[in-house]
Design a protein around this motif. Structure first.
Motif, PDB file in Angstrom:
ATOM      1  N   HIS A  78       0.956  -1.330  -0.373  1.00 49.70           N
ATOM      2  CA  HIS A  78       0.023   0.076  -0.161  1.00 49.70           C
ATOM      3  C   HIS A  78       0.320   1.374  -0.089  1.00 49.70           C
ATOM      4  O   HIS A  78       0.920   2.206  -0.415  1.00 49.70           O
ATOM      5  CB  HIS A  78      -0.761   0.072   1.497  1.00 49.70           C
ATOM      6  CG  HIS A  78      -2.525  -0.868   0.792  1.00 49.70           C
ATOM      7  ND1 HIS A  78      -3.481  -0.410   0.027  1.00 49.70           N
ATOM      8  CD2 HIS A  78      -3.229  -1.542   1.336  1.00 49.70           C
ATOM      9  CE1 HIS A  78      -4.100  -1.336  -0.190  1.00 49.70           C
ATOM     10  NE2 HIS A  78      -4.052  -2.214   0.921  1.00 49.70           N
ATOM     11  N   GLU A 128       2.129   2.477  -3.384  1.00 52.67           N
ATOM     12  CA  GLU A 128       1.115   2.775  -4.622  1.00 52.67           C
ATOM     13  C   GLU A 128       0.898   4.640  -4.685  1.00 52.67           C
ATOM     14  O   GLU A 128       0.697   4.858  -3.968  1.00 52.67           O
ATOM     15  CB  GLU A 128      -0.532   3.182  -4.092  1.00 52.67           C
ATOM     16  CG  GLU A 128      -0.646   0.889  -4.191  1.00 52.67           C
ATOM     17  CD  GLU A 128      -1.847   0.846  -2.592  1.00 52.67           C
ATOM     18  OE1 GLU A 128      -2.681  -0.221  -3.655  1.00 52.67           O
ATOM     19  OE2 GLU A 128      -2.451   1.842  -2.120  1.00 52.67           O
ATOM     20  N   ARG A 180      -0.908   6.792  -3.458  1.00 55.25           N
ATOM     21  CA  ARG A 180      -1.102   7.191  -2.210  1.00 55.25           C
ATOM     22  C   ARG A 180       0.180   8.494  -1.731  1.00 55.25           C
ATOM     23  O   ARG A 180       0.256  10.044  -0.771  1.00 55.25           O
ATOM     24  CB  ARG A 180      -1.303   5.751  -1.440  1.00 55.25           C
ATOM     25  CG  ARG A 180      -2.308   5.277  -1.098  1.00 55.25           C
ATOM     26  CD  ARG A 180      -2.261   3.970  -0.311  1.00 55.25           C
ATOM     27  NE  ARG A 180      -2.567   3.042   0.114  1.00 55.25           N
ATOM     28  CZ  ARG A 180      -4.117   3.441   0.757  1.00 55.25           C
ATOM     29  NH1 ARG A 180      -4.199   4.467   1.255  1.00 55.25           N
ATOM     30  NH2 ARG A 180      -5.087   2.028   0.071  1.00 55.25           N
ATOM     31  N   GLU A 224      -5.083   9.030  -2.891  1.00 49.86           N
ATOM     32  CA  GLU A 224      -6.142   8.626  -2.488  1.00 49.86           C
ATOM     33  C   GLU A 224      -5.562   8.424  -1.089  1.00 49.86           C
ATOM     34  O   GLU A 224      -4.617   8.670  -0.637  1.00 49.86           O
ATOM     35  CB  GLU A 224      -5.525   6.720  -3.096  1.00 49.86           C
ATOM     36  CG  GLU A 224      -6.031   5.997  -1.736  1.00 49.86           C
ATOM     37  CD  GLU A 224      -7.540   5.961  -1.865  1.00 49.86           C
ATOM     38  OE1 GLU A 224      -8.238   4.752  -1.127  1.00 49.86           O
ATOM     39  OE2 GLU A 224      -7.723   6.261  -3.036  1.00 49.86           O
ATOM     40  N   ALA A 225      -6.584   9.209   0.054  1.00 51.49           N
ATOM     41  CA  ALA A 225      -6.090   9.075   1.066  1.00 51.49           C
ATOM     42  C   ALA A 225      -7.197   9.344   2.258  1.00 51.49           C
ATOM     43  O   ALA A 225      -6.891   8.840   3.435  1.00 51.49           O
ATOM     44  CB  ALA A 225      -6.031  11.455   0.909  1.00 51.49           C
ATOM     45  N   THR A 273      -2.316   8.181   2.918  1.00 53.71           N
ATOM     46  CA  THR A 273      -1.641   7.952   2.333  1.00 53.71           C
ATOM     47  C   THR A 273       0.071   6.929   2.019  1.00 53.71           C
ATOM     48  O   THR A 273      -0.414   6.030   2.758  1.00 53.71           O
ATOM     49  CB  THR A 273      -1.416   9.576   2.310  1.00 53.71           C
ATOM     50  OG1 THR A 273      -0.252  10.002   3.499  1.00 53.71           O
ATOM     51  CG2 THR A 273      -2.171  10.803   1.723  1.00 53.71           C
ATOM     52  N   SER A 274       0.908   7.704   2.369  1.00 45.95           N
ATOM     53  CA  SER A 274       2.438   7.246   2.439  1.00 45.95           C
ATOM     54  C   SER A 274       3.394   7.699   3.345  1.00 45.95           C
ATOM     55  O   SER A 274       2.907   9.143   3.173  1.00 45.95           O
ATOM     56  CB  SER A 274       2.306   6.445   1.127  1.00 45.95           C
ATOM     57  OG  SER A 274       4.111   6.102   1.312  1.00 45.95           O
ATOM     58  N   GLN A 305      -2.116   5.824   9.186  1.00 46.53           N
ATOM     59  CA  GLN A 305      -2.914   6.218   7.735  1.00 46.53           C
ATOM     60  C   GLN A 305      -1.913   6.921   7.148  1.00 46.53           C
ATOM     61  O   GLN A 305      -1.794   7.154   6.284  1.00 46.53           O
ATOM     62  CB  GLN A 305      -2.958   8.026   7.940  1.00 46.53           C
ATOM     63  CG  GLN A 305      -4.424   7.566   9.124  1.00 46.53           C
ATOM     64  CD  GLN A 305      -5.612   7.169   8.337  1.00 46.53           C
ATOM     65  OE1 GLN A 305      -6.090   7.130   7.113  1.00 46.53           O
ATOM     66  NE2 GLN A 305      -5.689   5.822   8.830  1.00 46.53           N
ATOM     67  N   ARG A 318       1.245   4.500   6.386  1.00 47.13           N
ATOM     68  CA  ARG A 318       1.560   2.885   6.907  1.00 47.13           C
ATOM     69  C   ARG A 318       3.092   2.771   7.405  1.00 47.13           C
ATOM     70  O   ARG A 318       3.632   2.387   6.500  1.00 47.13           O
ATOM     71  CB  ARG A 318       1.817   2.648   5.085  1.00 47.13           C
ATOM     72  CG  ARG A 318       0.683   3.093   3.626  1.00 47.13           C
ATOM     73  CD  ARG A 318      -1.298   2.608   4.941  1.00 47.13           C
ATOM     74  NE  ARG A 318      -1.627   1.760   4.709  1.00 47.13           N
ATOM     75  CZ  ARG A 318      -2.389   1.200   4.987  1.00 47.13           C
ATOM     76  NH1 ARG A 318      -3.239   1.819   5.207  1.00 47.13           N
ATOM     77  NH2 ARG A 318      -2.507  -0.470   4.634  1.00 47.13           N
ATOM     78  N   LYS A 326     -10.744  -0.137  -1.591  1.00 49.22           N
ATOM     79  CA  LYS A 326      -9.239   1.121  -1.723  1.00 49.22           C
ATOM     80  C   LYS A 326     -10.918   1.353  -2.442  1.00 49.22           C
ATOM     81  O   LYS A 326     -11.381   0.922  -2.626  1.00 49.22           O
ATOM     82  CB  LYS A 326      -8.297   0.450  -2.393  1.00 49.22           C
ATOM     83  CG  LYS A 326      -7.480   1.950  -3.095  1.00 49.22           C
ATOM     84  CD  LYS A 326      -6.073   1.709  -3.345  1.00 49.22           C
ATOM     85  CE  LYS A 326      -5.409   2.531  -3.828  1.00 49.22           C
ATOM     86  NZ  LYS A 326      -4.096   2.541  -4.677  1.00 49.22           N
TER      87      LYS A 326
END
Length: 551
Positions: free
Chosen positions: A318, A321, A324, A329-330, A335-336, A461, A463, A520
């Motif tokens: 994840h 990605e 993110r 994508e949040a 996110t990341s 959140q 990751r 997702k």
């Protein structure tokens, strides 16, 4: 059912109600089992219908268009103890049209598989794109993609699960339950999920792609109760959902992988012995009732592939990605931490023993397809090489953002009625190059824990900070397995965890674990994905006792 519900799903306590909750099963109409064997639309008809959509979109002002004609077939069989709870077969079919007009995406779908119905959907998609363009800040930019002409791809199965008589499949599940009850289980339930996706893709790039995709997932949960104390423990199956046919349930001795001596753990490759697994599970679940509760502290961990797959999924799959990373994508699970600046600083993601690849080609994996839902041919590429982050997962409208000129082929929709977007490919840890068995690995550990199976988990959140449990745990003391443990979970952050990776067993121990239900997006969609690894050692990881009260 979303990714976070995976563990709860294995309970199968309400088998008769589960079918509409499994991804791919929810939107279809219930049909007879015989209907699943009927042929779908002729490929020539699908091409003609696709051209109707493409021509209608271009006539309405689209500069790009693609169309997906999908037929999704599913069957679930649910049992508990000595009875069948439910057998349900479903079918869903329709058409989704995606376009770019005025530099903006538009999408519409229909279950009216006629010239008129498909043309109306294409026109609606263009109208939506033009409306969206009023708030679009930058036009969509697609990296080039050549058309492949007329091509096809099929999951290389040897036995279509839908062709196996339901009575035969029920008998196998009932025999599974009987073995558990005969071994002393208090409760047992089992299920078998089967999926066939018949997907046709066409685009204005000049591709006409016909794909026939198969997946299967056998599972069970065994529960034992100590009547005197009221204490109970459960042990789910050690199966893996796979991109295979019914041949996955044909046992083969050469497909079995034993855990370390003294652990009573057995893993499976591309053949699964459900009767052996349930017999073993019944023994283990009774052992769990009297197992020693773990003492918190630092341990060297030996993680079985059936466990490590979920950790790879959450802490590598994840966060890499690209949507993110970019913040697109949040809302759904964050996110990341591994953003573009983090990568540019060349910060180690893991130790030099960490080599992780994205792979849409791996036979038997859930993510194995020939082409994605943008008509991009799938491939294999490096994500982490000798501990360094080298790439992300990208689709056609993202690649240019990181200076690349091709998609990675990881754009998918869960059905014809959903718009495709960036999804995780199979993400796997490569096995070690040096010959190393699980027993060899255990011999080198003074104080450690061997963990197999997916348990509870939590991750933040970004990751980054996480906690993972498992199914079965064994203490390692002075190079030997000394007994079962309970109440084990380990805590770390993604960077320190992967930097503690010391070694992986060689390719003879390599196995896949799969998830039917990776969630997702908003509205949420689910997809199927696999993760491979060999048994791997991590040094000095913090272990907590999940049963102890704080304060």
């Amino acid at each position: 059912m979303k990714r976070r519900d995976f563990v709860g799903l294995t309970g199968l306590a309400a088998g008769s109600l589960l079918l509409p909750s499994i991804p791919g099963f929810g939107s279809g109409l219930l049909v007879s089992p015989e209907r699943l064997l009927e042929p779908g639309l002729d490929v020539a008809l699908k091409k003609r219908l696709a051209d109707v959509a493409l021509n209608a979109a271009k006539s309405a002002g689209a500069t790009y268009a693609d169309v997906r004609i999908g037929r999704y077939l599913n069957q679930g069989i649910f049992t508990r103890e000595k009875q069948v709870q439910n057998i349900a077969s479903s079918e869903s079919q329709g058409v989704g049209v995606r376009v770019i007009a005025n530099g903006t995406w538009g999408f519409a779908s229909t279950n009216q598989i006629t010239d008129e119905g498909i043309a109306k959907a294409a026109q609606l998609a263009v109208a939506i794109a033009k409306a969206n363009s009023k708030v679009q800040k930058e036009p969509v930019k697609l990296v080039p993609q050549k058309g492949y002409g007329t091509v096809s791809w099929k999951t290389p199965i040897t036995q279509n699960a839908f062709e196996v008589p339901i009575a035969q499949k029920v008998d196998l599940l009932m025999e599974t339950n009987a073995k558990a009850l005969a071994g002393g289980a208090s409760f047992v339930n089992s299920a078998l999920f089967q999926v066939n996706e018949q997907k046709y893709f066409a685009s204005t790039d000049g591709s006409y792609i016909d794909q026939d995709i198969h997946r299967i997932w056998p599972t069970f949960t065994v529960t034992a109760i100590d009547r005197a104390s009221g204490k109970f423990r459960s042990r789910p199956s050690m199966s893996a959902s796979m991109g295979l046919g019914y041949e996955y349930l044909t046992p083969s001795a050469k497909e079995k992988i034993a855990g370390p001596a003294g652990s009573d753990v057995i893993g499976y490759k591309q053949r699964y012995d459900i009767l052996e697994d349930v017999t073993n599970a019944t023994k283990q679940v009774k052992q769990k009732l009297t197992a020693k509760s773990v003492t918190p502290g630092k341990y060297d961990l030996v993680l079985d592939p059936h466990h490590l797959g979920l950790t790879i999924h959450e802490s590598v799959g994840h966060p890499l990605e690209l949507d993110r990373v970019l913040g697109y994508e949040a809302n759904y699970a964050g996110t990341s931490f591994a953003d573009l600046q983090w990568k540019a600083k060349n910060i180690p993601y893991g130790s030099k023993a960490v080599n992780i690849v994205a792979d849409k080609l791996q036979p038997g994996s859930l993510g194995a397809v020939g082409y994605d839902d943008e008509g991009v041919k799938t491939k294999r590429w490096d994500l982490i090489k000798e501990g360094k982050l080298v790439d992300y997962q990208k689709i056609r409208d993202q690649a240019h953002i990181v200076g690349q000129n091709e998609s990675d082929g990881c754009c998918y929709a869960q059905s014809w009625q959903d718009v495709q977007f960036q999804r995780m490919p199979n993400v796997s840890l490569k096995p070690g190059k040096a010959k190393l068995s699980v027993d060899d690995m255990v011999k080198g550990i003074d104080k450690g824990i061997y963990i197999a199976g997916n348990g509870s988990f939590s991750i933040d959140q970004q990751r980054y900070n996480f906690q993972f449990g498992g199914i079965v745990f064994y203490a390692i003391e002075k190079g030997k397995i000394t007994g079962m443990l309970e109440d084990v979970a380990y805590q770390a952050n993604t960077q320190e965890f992967w930097n503690s990776c010391a070694a992986s067993c060689d390719e003879s121990d390599y196995r896949l674990v799969g998830f039917f239900n990776d969630g997702k997006g908003q509205p949420s969609q689910s997809s199927a994905v696999s993760h491979g690894s060999a048994t791997t050692r991590f040094n000095g990881v913090n272990v907590i006792n999940t049963a102890r009260k704080i304060g």
